[in-house]
Design a protein around this motif. Sequence first.
Motif, mmCIF file in Angstrom:
data_model
loop_
_atom_site.group_PDB
_atom_site.id
_atom_site.type_symbol
_atom_site.label_atom_id
_atom_site.label_comp_id
_atom_site.label_asym_id
_atom_site.label_seq_id
_atom_site.Cartn_x
_atom_site.Cartn_y
_atom_site.Cartn_z
ATOM 1 N N LEU A 1 17.278 45.161 73.613
ATOM 2 C CA LEU A 1 16.908 44.824 75.263
ATOM 3 C C LEU A 1 15.759 44.018 75.320
ATOM 4 O O LEU A 1 15.616 43.218 76.296
ATOM 5 N N ILE A 2 14.529 44.516 74.707
ATOM 6 C CA ILE A 2 13.248 44.133 74.896
ATOM 7 C C ILE A 2 12.589 43.245 73.664
ATOM 8 O O ILE A 2 11.499 42.623 74.088
ATOM 9 N N ALA A 3 13.102 43.543 72.678
ATOM 10 C CA ALA A 3 12.278 42.749 71.492
ATOM 11 C C ALA A 3 12.060 41.337 71.527
ATOM 12 O O ALA A 3 10.609 40.984 71.270
ATOM 13 N N GLY A 4 12.903 40.551 72.082
ATOM 14 C CA GLY A 4 12.431 39.249 71.993
ATOM 15 C C GLY A 4 11.370 38.648 73.212
ATOM 16 O O GLY A 4 10.650 37.797 73.121
ATOM 17 N N ALA B 1 4.133 42.053 69.433
ATOM 18 C CA ALA B 1 3.686 43.526 69.924
ATOM 19 C C ALA B 1 5.008 44.227 70.639
ATOM 20 O O ALA B 1 4.760 45.644 70.845
ATOM 21 N N GLY B 2 6.047 43.790 70.784
ATOM 22 C CA GLY B 2 7.273 44.298 71.221
ATOM 23 C C GLY B 2 7.757 45.328 70.412
ATOM 24 O O GLY B 2 8.297 46.469 70.540
ATOM 25 N N VAL B 3 7.422 45.049 68.868
ATOM 26 C CA VAL B 3 7.811 46.140 68.011
ATOM 27 C C VAL B 3 7.107 47.380 68.250
ATOM 28 O O VAL B 3 7.722 48.335 68.179
ATOM 29 N N VAL B 4 5.938 47.418 68.528
ATOM 30 C CA VAL B 4 5.315 48.696 68.779
ATOM 31 C C VAL B 4 5.696 49.434 70.185
ATOM 32 O O VAL B 4 5.876 50.577 70.587
ATOM 33 N N PHE C 1 8.856 37.237 63.097
ATOM 34 C CA PHE C 1 7.836 36.560 63.695
ATOM 35 C C PHE C 1 6.828 36.123 62.536
ATOM 36 O O PHE C 1 5.698 35.759 62.840
ATOM 37 N N GLY C 2 7.181 36.259 61.226
ATOM 38 C CA GLY C 2 6.550 35.573 60.238
ATOM 39 C C GLY C 2 5.662 36.717 59.379
ATOM 40 O O GLY C 2 5.628 37.956 59.700
ATOM 41 N N ASP C 3 4.939 36.119 58.370
ATOM 42 C CA ASP C 3 4.305 36.892 57.450
ATOM 43 C C ASP C 3 2.715 37.597 57.899
ATOM 44 O O ASP C 3 2.562 38.668 57.880
#
Length: 476
Positions: free
Chosen positions: A405-408, A413-416, A266-268
């Motif tokens: 399953l859900i990252a994309g 915020a999916g990483v959290v 998702f970038g810097d």
Amino acid sequence: MSIDARFTRGSTMRHVMVMTATSAVGLTSLFLVDVANLFYISLLGQTELAAAIGFAGTIQFFMISISIGLAIAATATVSKAVGAGKREEARRLAASAITTLVSVLALAALGVWFMRDAALRLLGAEGEALAVASDFLAIVLPSVPLLGIAMVTSGLLRSVGDARRAMYVTLSGGLFGALLDPFFIFDWGFGLGVDGAAIVSVLARVLVAGVGLWFTLRLHDLIGRIDLTSTLGDARVLLAIAGPAVATQLSTPFGNAYLTRVVADFGDEAVAGWAVVGRVTALAFGGIYALSGAVGPILGQNLGAELFPRIRSAYRDALIFCTIYVLVVWAALYLANDTLIRIFGLTGAGQDVMWGFTHFGAGAFIFTGALFVSNAAYNNLGRPTWSTAFNWTRDLLVIPALAFLIAGSLGAAGVVAIQAAAGLLVGLLAAVTAWRFVSSIDPAKPDIRAFPLPSAMVNPFSSGRSAQVTITEASQ
């Protein structure tokens, strides 16, 4: 006067709270330096620099985890010797632990130093962020053994109940770094930028190692003479605990590295937000990180004295403390979301990452904390491989599966969300399993004796006693 096995009597909740509070002050001071570093770097106005700190921090996390694992072994063995009333055993084990730690960390740091660029690329670092992170690591990696010495000596001090001086070890480095950072980073001082922050980190590690050695050697006489024969003989005992403990600790940076790679897509801006979340997590939940280390000596002393009901009581009280602490901190972070975004200058995807953390990620730390407490129980009660299994289940299996399953679908915020869900699933399972384990401990059961102690410590324990260990008059 003498230091006794003080955790074998009195309120277990009081011991948990006092040991955690004093340890948290020192840990939080070190975490505060990391937060301050990132804040100062963010004032330079370059997102790439903040991202570089995030990438470098992920690599450092691996080295710190090795240090923690070795410190766990030292604390576990020495606290049991204290609980069993064997002072010379404790001194010999402490000397062996220091020698083993420095040797292992020096080799590990050397290997990472040469492979740092390749490791950073695996995390998704590129361009300016890669170059800056590589330079930062080139400066700080040689000082890793010094940080390990500080961790072990702090753990040794907790092993004999000297929580106050254990706090001073890490507190000294935190205050030192906070004072020097601006002078080394900004143009009105030395103007070294990120390299200045790295240099201050090295100097702080020199200080904390020196303070830790001073307290353990000069005030407590807790470290015996280093003897190669004794060290080699004790290595089997120490590594029997340190091996699984290091493996356990390494799972967390592995999971963090995996999530860093996910968020890098998702970038810097997102990586900068993830770096801020990592440091705010450490600062806000310093009490939970301290709890996992503080409860170990309490369990260890009571195991050495065969006070098995107190082991169960200490584990229960640690979980209660964890829950209350996290709920209070979560409420504060929820209210501080906009302020944190503004202070660290987060934009775009970085704001999304922070929102996810303050709104639901912080609350899930109840289960991460439960996992930490369970790990302390496993490591100090003869089941270190259990903590290894739970941690790697979370970081090697659950996190990648959830990411797939859900990252994309959830954006940055999916990483959290991935981290929180993994912590909930595995932390709850680990806590329930550990409770069943500590509840089943019985003096008559031979399995608890399977803990790999030196022969002089194994049998017989003096059942139900409060062992006295004369260490030093300066300790009270």
